[in-house]
Motif scaffolding. Structure first.
Motif, mmCIF file in Angstrom:
data_model
loop_
_atom_site.group_PDB
_atom_site.id
_atom_site.type_symbol
_atom_site.label_atom_id
_atom_site.label_comp_id
_atom_site.label_asym_id
_atom_site.label_seq_id
_atom_site.Cartn_x
_atom_site.Cartn_y
_atom_site.Cartn_z
ATOM 1 N N ASN A 251 0.666 -1.245 -0.178
ATOM 2 C CA ASN A 251 -0.034 0.023 0.276
ATOM 3 C C ASN A 251 0.430 1.530 -0.320
ATOM 4 N N HIS A 252 0.687 2.368 0.552
ATOM 5 C CA HIS A 252 1.100 3.237 0.488
ATOM 6 C C HIS A 252 1.412 3.805 1.380
ATOM 7 N N ASN A 253 1.819 2.956 2.179
ATOM 8 C CA ASN A 253 2.842 3.062 3.182
ATOM 9 C C ASN A 253 3.816 2.025 3.156
ATOM 10 N N THR A 254 4.349 0.802 2.403
ATOM 11 C CA THR A 254 4.595 0.633 1.997
ATOM 12 C C THR A 254 6.498 1.085 1.552
ATOM 13 N N PRO A 255 7.409 0.778 1.963
ATOM 14 C CA PRO A 255 8.702 1.688 1.918
ATOM 15 C C PRO A 255 8.659 1.462 0.090
ATOM 16 N N PHE A 256 9.899 2.355 -0.281
ATOM 17 C CA PHE A 256 10.803 2.458 -1.368
ATOM 18 C C PHE A 256 12.139 1.431 -1.197
ATOM 19 N N MET A 257 12.810 0.738 -1.608
ATOM 20 C CA MET A 257 13.891 0.092 -1.523
ATOM 21 C C MET A 257 14.592 0.809 -2.656
ATOM 22 N N PHE A 258 16.081 1.817 -1.997
ATOM 23 C CA PHE A 258 17.205 2.816 -2.689
ATOM 24 C C PHE A 258 18.145 2.116 -2.094
ATOM 25 N N LEU A 259 18.941 2.107 -3.182
ATOM 26 C CA LEU A 259 20.827 1.617 -3.289
ATOM 27 C C LEU A 259 21.480 2.699 -3.108
ATOM 28 N N GLU A 260 21.935 3.078 -2.227
ATOM 29 C CA GLU A 260 23.045 3.987 -2.268
ATOM 30 C C GLU A 260 24.573 3.568 -2.387
ATOM 31 N N GLN A 261 25.200 3.602 -3.283
ATOM 32 C CA GLN A 261 26.351 2.813 -4.020
ATOM 33 C C GLN A 261 27.358 4.165 -4.329
ATOM 34 N N HIS A 262 28.843 3.486 -3.045
ATOM 35 C CA HIS A 262 30.037 4.164 -3.192
ATOM 36 C C HIS A 262 30.790 3.646 -4.379
ATOM 37 N N CYS A 263 31.460 4.426 -4.887
ATOM 38 C CA CYS A 263 31.250 3.729 -6.781
ATOM 39 C C CYS A 263 32.706 4.809 -6.771
ATOM 40 N N LEU A 264 33.432 3.937 -8.299
ATOM 41 C CA LEU A 264 34.025 4.551 -8.690
ATOM 42 C C LEU A 264 33.564 5.167 -10.518
ATOM 43 N N LEU A 265 33.723 6.773 -10.671
ATOM 44 C CA LEU A 265 33.160 6.638 -11.991
ATOM 45 C C LEU A 265 33.404 7.656 -12.816
ATOM 46 N N ASP A 266 34.427 7.490 -14.498
ATOM 47 C CA ASP A 266 34.768 8.837 -15.156
ATOM 48 C C ASP A 266 33.333 8.929 -15.540
ATOM 49 N N LEU A 267 33.539 10.577 -15.280
ATOM 50 C CA LEU A 267 32.407 11.540 -15.158
ATOM 51 C C LEU A 267 32.944 12.501 -15.860
ATOM 52 N N ASP A 268 34.156 12.636 -16.280
ATOM 53 C CA ASP A 268 34.594 14.038 -16.628
ATOM 54 C C ASP A 268 35.335 13.698 -18.185
ATOM 55 N N GLY A 269 35.230 12.492 -18.675
ATOM 56 C CA GLY A 269 36.918 11.616 -18.989
ATOM 57 C C GLY A 269 37.709 11.827 -19.028
ATOM 58 N N ASP A 270 38.657 11.491 -18.866
ATOM 59 C CA ASP A 270 40.266 11.649 -18.377
ATOM 60 C C ASP A 270 40.573 10.900 -17.842
ATOM 61 N N GLY A 271 39.464 9.766 -18.532
ATOM 62 C CA GLY A 271 40.637 8.326 -17.515
ATOM 63 C C GLY A 271 40.484 8.042 -16.259
ATOM 64 N N TYR A 272 40.528 8.710 -15.272
ATOM 65 C CA TYR A 272 40.183 8.632 -13.714
ATOM 66 C C TYR A 272 39.184 8.601 -13.344
ATOM 67 N N ALA A 273 38.555 7.210 -13.041
ATOM 68 C CA ALA A 273 37.150 7.405 -12.050
ATOM 69 C C ALA A 273 37.407 8.132 -10.302
ATOM 70 N N GLU A 274 37.177 8.607 -10.598
ATOM 71 C CA GLU A 274 35.993 9.649 -9.897
ATOM 72 C C GLU A 274 35.901 8.945 -8.476
ATOM 73 N N PRO A 275 35.274 9.240 -7.188
ATOM 74 C CA PRO A 275 35.295 8.815 -6.381
ATOM 75 C C PRO A 275 33.443 9.239 -5.923
ATOM 76 N N TYR A 276 32.039 8.583 -6.135
ATOM 77 C CA TYR A 276 30.774 9.366 -6.849
ATOM 78 C C TYR A 276 30.144 8.647 -5.702
ATOM 79 N N ILE A 277 28.976 9.411 -5.160
ATOM 80 C CA ILE A 277 27.513 8.218 -4.169
ATOM 81 C C ILE A 277 26.658 8.586 -5.837
#
Length: 360
Positions: A251-277
């Motif tokens: 029902n509408h009281n049921t909580p949603f499940m979220f996945l909070e991942q502490h990971c390494l992603l290269d989001l600036d395209g320089d070849g080095y994966a930066e730490p993100y959440i």
């Protein structure tokens, strides 16, 4: 390798932003969400054996009785509390050693201190941090109490320390071992490339995060307007059996499940994966939050050309171990592993004695 249509500039504005999702197109957000899910799913599959062993240890500790039909229906079914007694004995000794009076935090001074100013500062920090734990963070003692008992059974637990904008102060919450999914190759929590915290959030909590700008505005998403699905895993089924709980209807009281991942992603395209959440909603895999996992530009180490060499990431999780695993695994061992076979042998011996007496 994660391929994006466009990349961001890792500047001061990006570091200070509470959510970077708006800098990416919908297609890129979907790619990031799928990448987070794939990493999480791989890590979950890699520790299925450990999960089964952990569930069996918890069943023994809580003396869960399963229906027996051998050697006959209704035969002896005694569960001897060897693991339970061991965990309670550990808890009874560990808790007063940690929560020993009102001075929890003790700072150590190093180097010369001729006028005593460093020692005085250490004393002030100790008193303030002790106040933070015992008074400001009202759930810290309860969380610590739970962590000692759970860690004794499973062998490992986690404390997640961070600033909570809802409370307006730092908090330190206990995270169960099964709720933090680590990369298969991880040898320490600090060097782990992907670690995913499973977090259930009610609608009001999601709404608050959207209004604060922590989450994207997902209030019009179809999955948010609908009732959250009640997902029951085999592990959750066993946990419900131990606690005597029955899953409710969605029902509408049921909580949603979220996945909070502490990971390494290269989001600036320089070849080095930066730490993100990166945080996604589990059922829809919608990316709701993306933020850097370091605090300031000084955490970025660059070479003479200005290229990124290393980023000193902020670590949120602190490991609570019991006994180091002999094989070097990051998942340590507890009384459930050490005493589990002995507990099962004692249960079998006692039940066989009672059954033999009944036959006689």
């Amino acid at each position: 390798m994660l391929e994006l249509d466009s990349y961001i500039n890792l500047d001061a504005d990006a570091i200070a932003s509470p959510n970077l999702c708006e800098l990416f197109s919908d297609a890129d957000q979907k790619r990031i969400g799928e990448w987070v899910w794939e990493c999480y799913d791989r890590d979950v599959s890699s520790r299925e054996g450990w999960s089964m062993r952990m569930q069996a240890a918890m069943d023994l500790a809580m003396q869960v009785q399963e229906q027996k039909t051998f050697p006959w229906q209704g035969c002896s079914n005694v569960k001897f509390p060897i693991i339970t007694i061991a965990c309670l004995q550990f808890h009874a000794r560990a808790y007063p050693a940690i929560v020993n009076g009102r001075s929890l935090v003790q700072c150590r001074t190093m180097g010369s201190d001729p006028d005593g100013s460093i020692c005085a500062r250490a004393s002030r920090i100790s008193k303030f941090m002790s106040w933070q734990y015992l008074e400001q963070d009202e759930s810290w003692e309860e969380q610590t109490d739970r962590s000692l008992l759970s860690t004794a059974i499973v062998g490992v637990g986690w404390k997640k320390s961070y600033y909570d904008p809802s409370c307006g102060h730092n908090v330190s919450n206990f995270v169960l071992a099964q709720d933090l999914v680590l990369d298969y190759y991880a040898k320490s929590v600090e060097t782990c490339p992907t670690k995913t915290h499973r977090i259930s959030l009610f609608r009001n909590e999601i709404y608050e995060r959207c209004m604060r700008g922590i989450f994207c505005n997902i209030l019009e998403e179809s999955w948010y307007k609908a009732a959250a699905e009640v997902t029951i895993t085999p592990g959750q089924q066993r946990a419900d059996k131990r606690g005597g709980a029955t899953p409710p209807q969605s029902n509408h009281n049921t909580p949603f499940m979220f996945l909070e991942q502490h990971c390494l992603l290269d989001l600036d395209g320089d070849g080095y994966a930066e730490p993100y959440i990166a945080t996604i909603e589990e059922s829809s895999r919608t990316l709701v939050r993306l933020t850097v996992r370091f605090e300031r530009e000084e955490d970025i180490e660059r070479n003479a050309k200005g290229d990124i060499v290393r980023i000193n990431a902020t670590e949120y999780f602190t490991k609570i171990p019991l006994i180091a695993s002999p094989d070097g695994s990051i998942m340590d061992i507890g009384f459930g592993t050490l005493l589990g076979p002995l507990n099962e042998s004692v249960d079998s011996a006692i039940n066989q004695l009672f059954d033999a007496g009944t036959i006689s």
